[in-house]
Design a protein around this motif. Structure first.
Motif, mmCIF file in Angstrom:
data_model
loop_
_atom_site.group_PDB
_atom_site.id
_atom_site.type_symbol
_atom_site.label_atom_id
_atom_site.label_comp_id
_atom_site.label_asym_id
_atom_site.label_seq_id
_atom_site.Cartn_x
_atom_site.Cartn_y
_atom_site.Cartn_z
ATOM 1 N N PHE A 145 -102.822 37.405 4.527
ATOM 2 C CA PHE A 145 -102.856 36.855 3.174
ATOM 3 C C PHE A 145 -102.865 35.334 3.129
ATOM 4 O O PHE A 145 -102.960 34.761 2.029
ATOM 5 N N GLY A 146 -102.759 34.671 4.275
ATOM 6 C CA GLY A 146 -102.637 33.227 4.259
ATOM 7 C C GLY A 146 -101.215 32.815 3.883
ATOM 8 O O GLY A 146 -100.262 33.581 4.062
ATOM 9 N N VAL A 147 -101.078 31.611 3.352
ATOM 10 C CA VAL A 147 -99.749 31.124 2.985
ATOM 11 C C VAL A 147 -99.651 30.892 1.476
ATOM 12 O O VAL A 147 -98.819 30.109 1.016
ATOM 13 N N ASN A 148 -100.478 31.579 0.713
ATOM 14 C CA ASN A 148 -100.459 31.387 -0.734
ATOM 15 C C ASN A 148 -99.406 32.286 -1.380
ATOM 16 O O ASN A 148 -98.548 32.859 -0.701
ATOM 17 N N GLU A 149 -99.474 32.440 -2.685
ATOM 18 C CA GLU A 149 -98.463 33.195 -3.415
ATOM 19 C C GLU A 149 -98.463 34.677 -3.042
ATOM 20 O O GLU A 149 -97.414 35.331 -3.076
ATOM 21 N N THR A 150 -99.643 35.209 -2.698
ATOM 22 C CA THR A 150 -99.698 36.632 -2.340
ATOM 23 C C THR A 150 -98.823 36.933 -1.148
ATOM 24 O O THR A 150 -98.089 37.944 -1.129
ATOM 25 N N PHE A 151 -98.852 36.079 -0.138
ATOM 26 C CA PHE A 151 -98.009 36.264 1.045
ATOM 27 C C PHE A 151 -96.535 36.297 0.661
ATOM 28 O O PHE A 151 -95.770 37.152 1.127
ATOM 29 N N LYS A 152 -96.099 35.402 -0.195
ATOM 30 C CA LYS A 152 -94.686 35.302 -0.558
ATOM 31 C C LYS A 152 -94.230 36.534 -1.331
ATOM 32 O O LYS A 152 -93.160 37.094 -1.071
ATOM 33 N N ILE A 153 -95.054 36.972 -2.280
ATOM 34 C CA ILE A 153 -94.675 38.127 -3.089
ATOM 35 C C ILE A 153 -94.661 39.403 -2.252
ATOM 36 O O ILE A 153 -93.773 40.250 -2.394
ATOM 37 N N VAL A 154 -95.637 39.543 -1.355
ATOM 38 C CA VAL A 154 -95.681 40.738 -0.496
ATOM 39 C C VAL A 154 -94.472 40.780 0.421
ATOM 40 O O VAL A 154 -93.865 41.848 0.635
ATOM 41 N N LEU A 155 -94.089 39.636 0.984
ATOM 42 C CA LEU A 155 -92.924 39.616 1.874
ATOM 43 C C LEU A 155 -91.659 40.007 1.121
ATOM 44 O O LEU A 155 -90.843 40.803 1.624
ATOM 45 N N ILE A 156 -91.481 39.496 -0.073
ATOM 46 C CA ILE A 156 -90.303 39.854 -0.864
ATOM 47 C C ILE A 156 -90.358 41.329 -1.269
ATOM 48 O O ILE A 156 -89.334 42.029 -1.270
ATOM 49 N N ALA A 157 -91.555 41.818 -1.597
ATOM 50 C CA ALA A 157 -91.699 43.225 -1.977
ATOM 51 C C ALA A 157 -91.335 44.154 -0.824
ATOM 52 O O ALA A 157 -90.661 45.174 -1.025
ATOM 53 N N VAL A 158 -91.748 43.818 0.384
ATOM 54 C CA VAL A 158 -91.411 44.648 1.546
ATOM 55 C C VAL A 158 -89.906 44.637 1.780
ATOM 56 O O VAL A 158 -89.294 45.674 2.093
ATOM 57 N N SER A 159 -89.287 43.464 1.633
ATOM 58 C CA SER A 159 -87.843 43.383 1.835
ATOM 59 C C SER A 159 -87.079 44.205 0.808
ATOM 60 O O SER A 159 -85.985 44.715 1.102
ATOM 61 N N ALA A 160 -87.626 44.363 -0.404
ATOM 62 C CA ALA A 160 -86.942 45.118 -1.449
ATOM 63 C C ALA A 160 -87.256 46.601 -1.409
ATOM 64 O O ALA A 160 -86.456 47.414 -1.881
ATOM 65 N N ALA A 161 -88.408 46.981 -0.872
ATOM 66 C CA ALA A 161 -88.825 48.389 -0.919
ATOM 67 C C ALA A 161 -87.962 49.269 -0.030
ATOM 68 O O ALA A 161 -87.656 50.409 -0.408
ATOM 69 N N ILE A 162 -87.565 48.776 1.133
ATOM 70 C CA ILE A 162 -86.836 49.625 2.085
ATOM 71 C C ILE A 162 -85.472 50.042 1.561
ATOM 72 O O ILE A 162 -85.149 51.243 1.553
ATOM 73 N N PRO A 163 -84.586 49.129 1.105
ATOM 74 C CA PRO A 163 -83.301 49.606 0.570
ATOM 75 C C PRO A 163 -83.447 50.465 -0.677
ATOM 76 O O PRO A 163 -82.676 51.408 -0.864
ATOM 77 N N MET A 164 -84.422 50.158 -1.529
ATOM 78 C CA MET A 164 -84.622 50.988 -2.711
ATOM 79 C C MET A 164 -85.016 52.400 -2.312
ATOM 80 O O MET A 164 -84.508 53.384 -2.872
ATOM 81 N N TYR A 165 -85.909 52.535 -1.337
ATOM 82 C CA TYR A 165 -86.292 53.867 -0.878
ATOM 83 C C TYR A 165 -85.101 54.610 -0.291
ATOM 84 O O TYR A 165 -84.866 55.784 -0.617
ATOM 85 N N THR A 166 -84.339 53.948 0.562
ATOM 86 C CA THR A 166 -83.243 54.617 1.265
ATOM 87 C C THR A 166 -82.206 55.142 0.295
ATOM 88 O O THR A 166 -81.796 56.318 0.369
ATOM 89 N N TYR A 167 -81.759 54.316 -0.629
ATOM 90 C CA TYR A 167 -80.705 54.743 -1.557
ATOM 91 C C TYR A 167 -81.229 55.743 -2.575
ATOM 92 O O TYR A 167 -80.495 56.656 -2.980
ATOM 93 N N THR A 168 -82.462 55.597 -3.013
ATOM 94 C CA THR A 168 -83.021 56.576 -3.938
ATOM 95 C C THR A 168 -83.167 57.930 -3.268
ATOM 96 O O THR A 168 -82.844 58.981 -3.860
ATOM 97 N N TYR A 169 -83.632 57.930 -2.040
ATOM 98 C CA TYR A 169 -83.779 59.178 -1.284
ATOM 99 C C TYR A 169 -82.436 59.879 -1.132
ATOM 100 O O TYR A 169 -82.311 61.092 -1.374
ATOM 101 N N LEU A 170 -81.393 59.126 -0.759
ATOM 102 C CA LEU A 170 -80.068 59.733 -0.605
ATOM 103 C C LEU A 170 -79.515 60.200 -1.945
ATOM 104 O O LEU A 170 -78.893 61.267 -2.030
ATOM 105 N N GLY A 171 -79.735 59.422 -2.994
ATOM 106 C CA GLY A 171 -79.242 59.826 -4.303
ATOM 107 C C GLY A 171 -79.899 61.092 -4.809
ATOM 108 O O GLY A 171 -79.221 61.978 -5.355
ATOM 109 N N VAL A 172 -81.201 61.214 -4.630
ATOM 110 C CA VAL A 172 -81.912 62.416 -5.069
ATOM 111 C C VAL A 172 -81.488 63.629 -4.244
ATOM 112 O O VAL A 172 -81.300 64.723 -4.779
#
Length: 284
Positions: A145-172
């Motif tokens: 993605f280069g070093v533009n805004e897309t790179f920054k948002i994708v990196l933050i999205a990946v960091s947030a997706a894993i804990p959300m998946y884990t806790y949602t999976y356990l909760g369900v």
């Protein structure tokens, strides 16, 4: 008569004379002022220790900037208007990244928790992703993605997706099966069952996941804004390192701590509104 009383005591039919009458064990809440005082007591003690160590010379200024220097740095940023611009830029990146990553993690966690096929398709990949530190993906994302805004948002999205998946999976997965069967008996199927019964039952885990997502996103935000950024709190950290400004370094740390408190307070408020029955603790 005396024998009958003794017999009832031995059989558990009467109240033994050495036991007290049970008292009402209702919830006892502290006064709001007292509770707020207890909450800020430890940070206040740390602030006093910091001020005393700096003013007495026990803490050198090149090791930890004095509180007065940090306040001066804050005034400089406010006077130039940079503080508002940097906070808005960081908030936009973090908010968009958590929204995208948290939404994807929520959908995948619900799908893996509800359906056996979904678990077989999604869970192995997500568990492998969970084992990979998201900061290790920085070079790969830069090449994509280069070093533009897309790179920054994708990196933050990946960091947030894993804990959300884990806790949602356990909760369900921990939703009472009898509740689900009862809902199916009333004709709920598909998305109506998921949105009306399963997701609300897993809401405590989802809110905890959101709290962790917001905290982890700050780490991703720091890493993202130190590469190819011209504004943001992470960019301010980079400038402080380059020009060796301990006052700005400490100020950035305090800003991140303040953002963490704001995020945590917002989630606590949402939890109180959505689940008022969970205000109690184990012991008061």
């Amino acid at each position: 008569m005396h024998k009958s009383v003794e017999t009832e005591g031995r059989l558990g039919l009467g109240t033994p004379p050495d036991l007290e009458t049970p008292r009402y064990l209702g919830s006892r809440r502290r006064a709001p002022v007292l509770s707020a005082g207890v909450r800020i007591s430890v940070p206040l003690l740390l602030l006093i220790a910091w001020w005393y160590g700096s003013s007495s010379g026990r803490i050198p200024p090149d090791v930890l900037a004095a509180p007065s220097s940090v306040v001066g740095a804050l005034r400089e940023l406010i006077a130039t208007g940079q503080l508002t611009d940097y906070l808005l830029a960081s908030a936009h990146r973090a908010g968009l990244g958590v929204l995208v990553g948290g939404g994807i993690g929520l959908l995948l966690g619900a799908a893996a928790g509800i359906s056996a096929l979904g678990e077989e398709l999604v869970d192995p990949t997500m568990q492998m992703m969970r084992a990979v530190p998201f900061l290790a993906l920085v070079p790969l994302f830069i090449s994509w993605f280069g070093v533009n805004e897309t790179f920054k948002i994708v990196l933050i999205a990946v960091s947030a997706a894993i804990p959300m998946y884990t806790y949602t999976y356990l909760g369900v997965r921990n939703v009472d099966r009898k509740v689900v069967e009862a809902a199916r008996g009333f004709g709920l199927r598909g998305h109506r069952l998921a949105l009306g019964v399963i997701i609300p039952s897993a809401l405590p885990n989802i809110l905890m996941a959101l709290r962790i997502c917001l905290s982890v996103s700050l780490t991703g935000l720091i890493a993202a804004e130190q590469i190819g950024a011209t504004e943001g709190i992470g960019y301010l950290v980079t400038l402080a390192q380059q020009y060796f400004r301990p006052d700005y370094m400490v100020l950035c740390i305090l800003i991140y701590a303040g953002l963490g408190l704001i995020f945590d307070g917002a989630i606590r408020l949402a939890e109180r509104l959505a689940m008022p029955w969970r205000r109690h603790v184990v012991a008061r």
